[in-house]
Motif scaffolding. Structure first.
Motif, PDB file in Angstrom:
ATOM      1  N   GLY A  81       7.752   4.595 -19.144  1.00  9.65           N
ATOM      2  CA  GLY A  81       8.361   3.806 -20.209  1.00  9.65           C
ATOM      3  C   GLY A  81       9.874   3.811 -20.143  1.00  9.65           C
ATOM      4  O   GLY A  81      10.525   2.775 -20.275  1.00  9.65           O
ATOM      5  N   ALA A  82      10.468   4.977 -19.901  1.00 10.82           N
ATOM      6  CA  ALA A  82      11.923   5.094 -19.810  1.00 10.82           C
ATOM      7  C   ALA A  82      12.469   4.346 -18.601  1.00 10.82           C
ATOM      8  O   ALA A  82      13.597   3.858 -18.625  1.00 10.82           O
ATOM      9  N   ALA A  83      11.658   4.238 -17.531  1.00 11.41           N
ATOM     10  CA  ALA A  83      12.084   3.551 -16.310  1.00 11.41           C
ATOM     11  C   ALA A  83      11.824   2.048 -16.366  1.00 11.41           C
ATOM     12  O   ALA A  83      12.128   1.333 -15.416  1.00 11.41           O
ATOM     13  N   GLY A  84      11.245   1.564 -17.462  1.00 14.61           N
ATOM     14  CA  GLY A  84      10.954   0.138 -17.570  1.00 14.61           C
ATOM     15  C   GLY A  84       9.689  -0.287 -16.864  1.00 14.61           C
ATOM     16  O   GLY A  84       9.431  -1.470 -16.672  1.00 14.61           O
ATOM     17  N   VAL A  85       8.883   0.691 -16.461  1.00 13.69           N
ATOM     18  CA  VAL A  85       7.617   0.406 -15.780  1.00 13.69           C
ATOM     19  C   VAL A  85       6.567   0.065 -16.826  1.00 13.69           C
ATOM     20  O   VAL A  85       6.387   0.780 -17.799  1.00 13.69           O
ATOM     21  N   ARG A  86       5.865  -1.037 -16.604  1.00 13.63           N
ATOM     22  CA  ARG A  86       4.824  -1.488 -17.531  1.00 13.63           C
ATOM     23  C   ARG A  86       3.420  -1.095 -17.075  1.00 13.63           C
ATOM     24  O   ARG A  86       2.510  -0.957 -17.864  1.00 13.63           O
ATOM     25  N   VAL A  87       3.245  -0.924 -15.722  1.00  8.74           N
ATOM     26  CA  VAL A  87       1.922  -0.602 -15.171  1.00  8.74           C
ATOM     27  C   VAL A  87       2.073   0.514 -14.141  1.00  8.74           C
ATOM     28  O   VAL A  87       2.923   0.422 -13.256  1.00  8.74           O
ATOM     29  N   VAL A  88       1.242   1.548 -14.267  1.00  6.03           N
ATOM     30  CA  VAL A  88       1.157   2.609 -13.270  1.00  6.03           C
ATOM     31  C   VAL A  88      -0.234   2.531 -12.661  1.00  6.03           C
ATOM     32  O   VAL A  88      -1.238   2.615 -13.372  1.00  6.03           O
ATOM     33  N   TRP A 102       7.352  -4.679 -14.007  1.00  7.30           N
ATOM     34  CA  TRP A 102       7.512  -3.576 -13.058  1.00  7.30           C
ATOM     35  C   TRP A 102       6.214  -2.777 -12.965  1.00  7.30           C
ATOM     36  O   TRP A 102       5.657  -2.354 -13.968  1.00  7.30           O
ATOM     37  N   VAL A 103       5.752  -2.622 -11.715  1.00  4.30           N
ATOM     38  CA  VAL A 103       4.509  -1.915 -11.408  1.00  4.30           C
ATOM     39  C   VAL A 103       4.839  -0.751 -10.484  1.00  4.30           C
ATOM     40  O   VAL A 103       5.561  -0.926  -9.494  1.00  4.30           O
ATOM     41  N   TYR A 104       4.328   0.422 -10.815  1.00  4.93           N
ATOM     42  CA  TYR A 104       4.555   1.623 -10.010  1.00  4.93           C
ATOM     43  C   TYR A 104       3.223   2.033  -9.389  1.00  4.93           C
ATOM     44  O   TYR A 104       2.226   2.208 -10.093  1.00  4.93           O
ATOM     45  N   LEU A 105       3.223   2.196  -8.084  1.00  3.08           N
ATOM     46  CA  LEU A 105       2.013   2.471  -7.317  1.00  3.08           C
ATOM     47  C   LEU A 105       2.139   3.834  -6.649  1.00  3.08           C
ATOM     48  O   LEU A 105       3.148   4.114  -5.987  1.00  3.08           O
ATOM     49  N   LEU A 106       1.130   4.682  -6.832  1.00  3.20           N
ATOM     50  CA  LEU A 106       1.056   5.968  -6.164  1.00  3.20           C
ATOM     51  C   LEU A 106      -0.412   6.333  -6.001  1.00  3.20           C
ATOM     52  O   LEU A 106      -1.277   5.697  -6.595  1.00  3.20           O
ATOM     53  N   ALA A 112       0.838  -1.199   0.000  1.00  3.26           N
ATOM     54  CA  ALA A 112       0.000   0.000   0.000  1.00  3.26           C
ATOM     55  C   ALA A 112       0.870   1.245   0.000  1.00  3.26           C
ATOM     56  O   ALA A 112       1.999   1.228   0.500  1.00  3.26           O
ATOM     57  N   VAL A 113       0.320   2.310  -0.565  1.00  2.00           N
ATOM     58  CA  VAL A 113       0.960   3.616  -0.494  1.00  2.00           C
ATOM     59  C   VAL A 113       0.042   4.567   0.271  1.00  2.00           C
ATOM     60  O   VAL A 113      -1.139   4.293   0.459  1.00  2.00           O
ATOM     61  N   ARG A 114       0.628   5.659   0.688  1.00  2.00           N
ATOM     62  CA  ARG A 114      -0.097   6.656   1.477  1.00  2.00           C
ATOM     63  C   ARG A 114      -0.927   7.550   0.562  1.00  2.00           C
ATOM     64  O   ARG A 114      -0.453   8.028  -0.466  1.00  2.00           O
ATOM     65  N   LEU A 160       5.572   3.262  -4.640  1.00  2.00           N
ATOM     66  CA  LEU A 160       6.143   1.931  -4.496  1.00  2.00           C
ATOM     67  C   LEU A 160       6.409   1.369  -5.882  1.00  2.00           C
ATOM     68  O   LEU A 160       5.543   1.445  -6.762  1.00  2.00           O
ATOM     69  N   LEU A 161       7.600   0.842  -6.060  1.00  2.00           N
ATOM     70  CA  LEU A 161       7.965   0.178  -7.297  1.00  2.00           C
ATOM     71  C   LEU A 161       8.129  -1.297  -6.971  1.00  2.00           C
ATOM     72  O   LEU A 161       8.919  -1.658  -6.095  1.00  2.00           O
ATOM     73  N   ALA A 162       7.358  -2.147  -7.629  1.00  2.87           N
ATOM     74  CA  ALA A 162       7.385  -3.576  -7.336  1.00  2.87           C
ATOM     75  C   ALA A 162       7.523  -4.374  -8.628  1.00  2.87           C
ATOM     76  O   ALA A 162       6.921  -4.020  -9.647  1.00  2.87           O
ATOM     77  N   GLU A 163       8.284  -5.445  -8.552  1.00  2.00           N
ATOM     78  CA  GLU A 163       8.383  -6.368  -9.674  1.00  2.00           C
ATOM     79  C   GLU A 163       7.504  -7.572  -9.362  1.00  2.00           C
ATOM     80  O   GLU A 163       7.713  -8.263  -8.369  1.00  2.00           O
ATOM     81  N   LEU A 164       6.514  -7.803 -10.195  1.00  2.00           N
ATOM     82  CA  LEU A 164       5.593  -8.921 -10.020  1.00  2.00           C
ATOM     83  C   LEU A 164       5.600  -9.741 -11.300  1.00  2.00           C
ATOM     84  O   LEU A 164       5.267  -9.213 -12.368  1.00  2.00           O
ATOM     85  N   GLU A 165       6.002 -10.983 -11.193  1.00  2.00           N
ATOM     86  CA  GLU A 165       6.049 -11.873 -12.357  1.00  2.00           C
ATOM     87  C   GLU A 165       6.847 -11.268 -13.513  1.00  2.00           C
ATOM     88  O   GLU A 165       6.458 -11.381 -14.669  1.00  2.00           O
ATOM     89  N   GLY A 166       7.946 -10.581 -13.173  1.00  2.00           N
ATOM     90  CA  GLY A 166       8.793  -9.993 -14.192  1.00  2.00           C
ATOM     91  C   GLY A 166       8.284  -8.693 -14.776  1.00  2.00           C
ATOM     92  O   GLY A 166       8.857  -8.168 -15.730  1.00  2.00           O
TER      93      GLY A 166
END
Length: 154
Positions: free
Chosen positions: A93-100, A78-82, A52-54, A70-76
């Motif tokens: 995209g530049a950071a390799g994040v696939r899901v925001v 990268w997911v970014y949570l805010l 969870a994030v605040r 929070l940046l988490a790798e799930l099943e390969g």
């Protein structure tokens, strides 16, 4: 991997959400948790991790200690949570994040831009205006990503 994506519980944890969490491999909560008991209950029923994030209403301990992002790798993947997508502090995209994943607006929304899935699950807390009570499943497999909106009957 099936990830239950929640936001804006505002202290209300519906029985239907607990049932869904019991079927999830992990839970991601995009803020405005509202009460510490929400995360505690999710951790009891969820077989995997609960992250969870605040949010802007999470101002007192222990919720004020939640990270803003929070940046988490799930099943390969990268997911970014805010909480508020307007506070996005990186180029996904530049950071390799696939899901925001974000919340805050209480309105469910899903869009793909530049190979990045932007997902707002909506709110499963107290119903606001005419917005649905909603969350989402995030399906992750073999580097693939698929979101599935879920609307709960209020």
């Amino acid at each position: 991997m099936r990830v239950l994506v929640l936001s804006d519980t505002h202290g209300l944890l519906r029985p239907e959400v607990l049932t869904l969490a019991g079927e999830a491999d992990a839970v991601l909560h995009a803020g405005d948790v509202g009460k510490p008991g929400v995360l505690e209950a999710l951790r009891v029923v969820t077989p995997g991790p609960v992250h969870a994030v605040r949010g802007n209403v999470d101002r007192t301990p222990p919720l004020s200690a939640l990270p803003e992002t929070l940046l988490a790798e799930l099943e390969g993947v990268w997911v970014y949570l805010l909480h508020d997508r307007n506070d996005l502090d990186l180029e996904p995209g530049a950071a390799g994040v696939r899901v925001v994943i974000s919340g805050h607006t209480h309105a469910p929304r899903m869009e793909e831009r530049g190979g990045v899935l932007f997902l707002n699950p909506g709110s499963v807390g107290p119903r606001r205006f005419r917005l649905p009570v909603a969350c989402a499943w995030l399906h992750l497999e073999g580097g693939g990503v698929r979101a599935e909106p879920v609307t709960l009957e209020p």
